[in-house]
Design an enzyme around this catalytic site. Structure first.
Site, PDB file in Angstrom:
ATOM      1  N   GLN A  19      -6.233   5.088 -12.427  1.00 19.79           N
ATOM      2  CA  GLN A  19      -7.886   4.843 -12.265  1.00 19.79           C
ATOM      3  C   GLN A  19      -8.181   6.445 -12.612  1.00 19.79           C
ATOM      4  OE1 GLN A  19      -6.726   3.233  -8.426  1.00 19.79           O
ATOM      5  NE2 GLN A  19      -8.025   5.049  -7.824  1.00 19.79           N
ATOM      6  N   CYS A  25     -10.137   1.763  -7.485  1.00 20.99           N
ATOM      7  CA  CYS A  25      -9.330   0.650  -7.611  1.00 20.99           C
ATOM      8  C   CYS A  25      -9.720  -0.926  -7.237  1.00 20.99           C
ATOM      9  CB  CYS A  25      -8.398   1.254  -6.903  1.00 20.99           C
ATOM     10  SG  CYS A  25      -8.936   1.282  -5.410  1.00 20.99           S
ATOM     11  N   HIS A 162      -7.010   0.895  -0.222  1.00 20.27           N
ATOM     12  CA  HIS A 162      -6.835   0.682  -1.136  1.00 20.27           C
ATOM     13  C   HIS A 162      -6.244  -1.241  -1.692  1.00 20.27           C
ATOM     14  CE1 HIS A 162      -4.871   1.649  -5.522  1.00 20.27           C
ATOM     15  NE2 HIS A 162      -3.636   1.537  -5.228  1.00 20.27           N
TER      16      HIS A 162
END
Lengths: 214, 71
Positions: A19, A25, A162
């Site tokens: 990324q 993400c 995340h």
């Protein structure tokens, strides 16, 4: 349920991506689930455009962050078809949304589920086998220092921060573990993958688990 | 001047990282337990790392009921 299962063995998981310095993400996680389920359905495994989700999923914040289920909800509501990555490449920054005509080829989301599997990680194994790779959110604060092996401790489920792609599990050894594809490139972790102990909701991996229907 | 300031700051983050590794590695010596150490993020502060890479949020998801629902 098989003692171990890995969608990579069926060649339906795309390579690990990076990324870079962009909080995208959530888009990698949602698109990763889509492209795998598309391949499981018999199509050629093809990387779909993360940048299209990054730029166009207006309810999310582009490089400033978002959630996989919010991205899947946007894709379901708008019936937007994701085009191949080659047509709308990743730039690691939020840009202007490119629109494509409805006749343009692409992959659309018909539906998705998002559930909390806390205390039900065996059922989560069944969901993975039945539905394909799953978009999950975790607490990855300690992943800054991760080199490899099975994470068992000190990875609280205090807060989700995340998003990653759950592709398999292995319960044949002393410590049963999930196999998770990250989007920080292949030099991080186990060639881009992280292993997380199954049970006890380590890293909060069971808190929000999304399965895609195309 | 700036680069030596920057160097000092990064060196401090690096030292913080090695202390974190010692703490994290102390939890388990099982053969396949996770290992923590120097990687591409070791000269970032924890805040920098969080601001750059930990930007996902999770909408509250309903408890899985085991029913075969299509969403």
């Amino acid at each position: 349920l098989p003692a171990k299962f890995d969608w990579r063995d069926k060649a339906v998981v795309a390579p690990v991506q990076n990324q870079q310095a962009c909080g995208s993400c959530w888009a990698f996680s949602a698109v990763g689930a889509m492209q795998s389920v598309h391949a499981i359905g018999g199509s050629q495994l093809e990387q779909l455009s993360v940048q299209q989700v990054l730029d166009c999923s207006f309810k999310n914040g582009g490089c400033n962050g978002g959630s996989p289920s919010s991205a899947l909800n946007w894709l379901k509501q708008t019936r937007v078809k994701l085009v191949p990555q080659s047509e709308y490449t990743y730039k690691a920054r939020t840009g202007i949304c490119h629109f494509f005509s409805q006749s343009h080829d692409g992959v659309a989301v018909k539906n998705f589920t998002a559930n909390d599997f806390g205390g039900q990680e065996e059922a989560m194994m069944g969901q993975l086998v039945e539905r394909g790779p799953l978009a999950v959110v975790v607490d990855a604060v300690s992943w800054q220092d991760y080199l490899g092996g099975i994470i068992q401790h000190h990875c609280s489920s205090q807060w989700s921060n995340h998003a990653v792609l759950l592709v398999g599990y292995d319960t044949t050894g002393d410590i049963p573990y999930w196999i998770v594809q990250n989007s920080w490139g292949t030099t991080w972790g186990n060639e881009g993958y992280v292993y997380i102990k199954i049970g006890d909701n380590v890293c909060g991996i069971a808190d929000s688990v999304a399965a895609v229907f195309l | 001047e700036v680069s030596s300031e920057e160097f000092k700051r990064r060196h401090l983050y690096f030292q913080d990282a090695t202390k974190r590794h010692e703490f994290l590695n102390s939890f388990s010596t099982a053969p396949r337990a996770a290992k923590y150490g120097i990687n591409q993020f070791s000269d970032l502060s924890q805040k920098e790392f969080r601001d750059l890479y930990l930007r996902a949020s999770a909408d509250r998801a309903p408890l899985f009921s085991g029913l075969k629902t299509e969403g």
